[in-house]
Design a protein around this motif. Structure first.
Motif, mmCIF file in Angstrom:
data_model
loop_
_atom_site.group_PDB
_atom_site.id
_atom_site.type_symbol
_atom_site.label_atom_id
_atom_site.label_comp_id
_atom_site.label_asym_id
_atom_site.label_seq_id
_atom_site.Cartn_x
_atom_site.Cartn_y
_atom_site.Cartn_z
ATOM 1 N N UNK A 98 -5.215 3.849 -8.140
ATOM 2 C CA UNK A 98 -4.966 3.538 -6.722
ATOM 3 C C UNK A 98 -3.543 3.062 -6.517
ATOM 4 N N UNK A 99 -3.101 2.166 -7.429
ATOM 5 C CA UNK A 99 -1.780 1.579 -7.262
ATOM 6 C C UNK A 99 -0.681 2.637 -7.394
ATOM 7 N N UNK A 100 -0.859 3.524 -8.368
ATOM 8 C CA UNK A 100 0.177 4.531 -8.605
ATOM 9 C C UNK A 100 0.303 5.482 -7.412
ATOM 10 N N UNK A 101 -0.858 5.927 -6.878
ATOM 11 C CA UNK A 101 -0.825 6.858 -5.739
ATOM 12 C C UNK A 101 -0.212 6.173 -4.517
ATOM 13 N N UNK A 102 -0.658 4.931 -4.243
ATOM 14 C CA UNK A 102 -0.157 4.237 -3.056
ATOM 15 C C UNK A 102 1.328 3.964 -3.170
ATOM 16 N N UNK A 103 1.761 3.526 -4.377
ATOM 17 C CA UNK A 103 3.187 3.217 -4.541
ATOM 18 C C UNK A 103 4.041 4.475 -4.452
ATOM 19 N N UNK A 104 3.525 5.599 -4.946
ATOM 20 C CA UNK A 104 4.330 6.823 -4.845
ATOM 21 C C UNK A 104 4.494 7.220 -3.389
ATOM 22 N N UNK A 105 3.422 7.032 -2.584
ATOM 23 C CA UNK A 105 3.558 7.283 -1.146
ATOM 24 C C UNK A 105 4.587 6.371 -0.532
ATOM 25 N N UNK A 106 4.548 5.094 -0.936
ATOM 26 C CA UNK A 106 5.494 4.122 -0.393
ATOM 27 C C UNK A 106 6.929 4.506 -0.738
ATOM 28 N N UNK A 107 7.143 4.963 -1.987
ATOM 29 C CA UNK A 107 8.499 5.328 -2.400
ATOM 30 C C UNK A 107 8.989 6.541 -1.615
ATOM 31 N N UNK A 108 8.100 7.519 -1.421
ATOM 32 C CA UNK A 108 8.486 8.703 -0.637
ATOM 33 C C UNK A 108 8.925 8.325 0.757
ATOM 34 N N UNK A 109 8.135 7.485 1.412
ATOM 35 C CA UNK A 109 8.464 7.088 2.782
ATOM 36 C C UNK A 109 9.746 6.273 2.815
ATOM 37 N N UNK A 110 9.940 5.399 1.796
ATOM 38 C CA UNK A 110 11.156 4.578 1.773
ATOM 39 C C UNK A 110 12.401 5.442 1.637
#
Lengths: 233, 283
Positions: free
Chosen positions: A71-83
């Motif tokens: 969960x953490x890896x998927x959510x953080x990758x989304x966060x990095x993309x948006x950032x």
């Protein structure tokens, strides 16, 4: 469906909605005045910026979700993309304002930058509300993009792995719930906001309450759909 | 001694031929579009052209709701309202499709309307939160009703488009043909544009409801053409390729008629510009 999964689905959707609302308050939304260079921020509405950020986030999250169950890896990758997307947009806005219009990035709401302590008031053109994306606004926008991407990817992950939707359906439903929350936030900030130093940021609790109610209802709808279909997707 | 005026005041010439007054009022529009749209959604065995007419009405209703909401100057832009309507539409369509199998009689799916009703309720709740004094306090008259209508119109539009593309409303068919092929992303944008673009393009001091509606119908025609192309590509219609071709022809006729009407109306009315005065705070 197990009760734990039910709580997880609704919980993730609600947390995602609340983070989306918080993210919308942190992004530098300039609206139409920014298009004329008379207000700080990116020259479009809240929902368009949020939609762009979360869509980029969903692309990266969906790519990571194909080979990871964390969960953490998927959510953080989304966060990095948006950032990354938000940072590029804010940087390009600054380049265009500085070299295209010949105006310096300056905040319209504070006289001294709260982070770098640079003076803002002397550089502000009279009758305007700031220009471009100054330092404090850039930092705020980066955090906002991170939260928005995290929220979208969290909802996507919950719908994909807990509700067992197909990838396309999970993405479009996550996007839709995200948009509904972004609109309530946009209403709350009345069109333009600079970031956490803006006086309008104090209105945040009102948006969070509304956002909580709407995401809870959307979460229940998703839960009902997932329960009725019983993983038949 | 009285002097009679030499020139008798002429009667103002009435504008001819360019009014589009079906149905004349917003409430009637909502009722007509809602009922016809709901009936057409239930009967999934109908030919695509009839569903196209329903889609046209529903999108017109959505456009009216966007116009009603945005008329008061939200500060968030007109597009956000159209995107909101479509976002609600996707969630509502998911709910409707999930319960579609209950009470199914052959090609009739009355249960999908549950999604429309649920989305109306969620729209109403978000309208109350957005307008309520204790919460966001937008203070826009009738915002609750407009957001409820947006949710319902958006859901009906997405359901109708799914029904056009797959020829049924069973969840498996919709997921395979619409969601997993990525067509849902196109539908999302189509619906957004049909709802938000007309008012966004026409707004201003001289905005006239009938002219804006012409623009909405014209965009719906274009959507019908694109849906027809997608139908031929998918090949899921029970009536074969003829269904898709008739949809394209229908959409093209609607587009040509209303695009001409819209441009003519713009040309006729552009000579009179309503001034708004100079901004008072100018120093």
């Amino acid at each position: 469906m197990e009760p734990v999964l039910m709580i997880l689905i609704v919980g993730c959707v609600v947390i995602g909605g609340l983070l989306a609302s918080l993210g919308a308050h942190l992004l530098p939304v300039g609206g139409a005045p920014a298009a004329m260079g008379t207000a700080t921020g990116i020259a479009t509405g809240t929902v368009q910026i949020m939609l762009g950020a979360v869509m980029t986030g969903l692309f990266t999250a969906a790519s990571v979700a194909t080979f990871s169950d964390s969960l953490l890896l998927v959510s953080l990758s989304g966060a990095v993309g948006a950032t990354v997307m938000m940072c590029v947009v804010m940087f390009m806005a600054n380049v265009l304002y500085a070299f295209g219009c010949g105006i310096v990035p300056v905040s319209g709401r504070v006289d001294v930058d709260p982070i770098t302590k640079e003076p803002q008031a002397p550089y502000r053109t009279p009758q305007t509300d700031g220009h471009g994306v100054p330092n404090v606004v850039y930092v705020s926008g980066t955090i906002g993009g991170f939260l928005a991407g995290f929220a979208g990817a969290l909802m996507y992950y919950a719908l994909l792995n807990y509700a067992h939707f197909s990838a396309g359906l999970a993405a479009i439903v996550a996007l839709s719930i995200f948009v509904a929350n972004a609109i309530l936030a946009a209403y709350n900030i009345r069109g333009t906001i600079e970031g956490f130093h803006d006086p309008k940021f104090k209105r945040l609790p009102k948006a969070l309450i509304s956002s909580f109610a709407v995401s809870l209802l959307c979460g229940i709808v998703v839960l009902l759909a997932a329960t009725i279909l019983g993983g038949a997707l | 001694m009285t002097v009679t005026p030499a020139v008798i005041e002429e009667e103002e010439p009435t504008k001819k031929g360019l009014s589009f007054k079906f149905p004349p009022e917003e409430t009637e529009m909502g009722l007509i579009a809602g009922i016809i749209g709901a009936v057409i959604v239930i009967f999934t065995g109908l030919p695509a052209v009839i569903k196209g007419v329903g889609l046209l009405l529903v999108l017109l209703w959505g456009m009216d709701s966007v116009r009603k909401t945005s008329k008061y100057g939200l500060g968030t832009g007109v597009p956000s309202i159209g995107v909101l309507g479509t976002g609600y539409g996707v969630v509502g369509a998911l709910m409707g499709l999930a319960v579609a199998e209950y009470g199914r009689v052959g090609q009739l799916y009355p249960a999908v309307l549950v999604g429309v009703i649920v989305m109306g309720a969620i729209g109403l709740v978000s309208g109350i939160f957005a307008n309520g004094e204790k919460f966001i306090a937008m203070k826009i008259p009738r915002l609750e009703r407009a957001m409820m209508e947006l949710g319902m119109a958006g859901t009906l539009a997405i359901l109708l488009e799914c029904s056009i593309l797959t020829g049924s409303l069973s969840f498996a068919a919709v997921v395979n043909n619409v969601m997993n092929t990525g067509l849902i992303a196109l539908l999302f944008i189509f619906n957004c544009f049909a709802m938000l673009h007309p008012y966004n393009a026409c707004l201003g001091p001289d905005e006239r409801r009938e002219r804006t509606r012409m623009c909405a119908v014209e965009i719906s025609g274009l959507i019908c053409v694109l849906l027809g192309l997608a139908m031929i590509g998918l090949g899921t219609s029970p009536y074969g390729i003829l269904d898709g071709v008739s949809m394209i022809v229908f959409g093209a006729i609607v587009w040509v008629v209303y695009f001409r009407m819209f441009i003519k109306a713009c040309m006729d009315e552009c000579y009179e510009t309503v001034g708004t005065g100079i901004i008072k705070t100018l120093e």
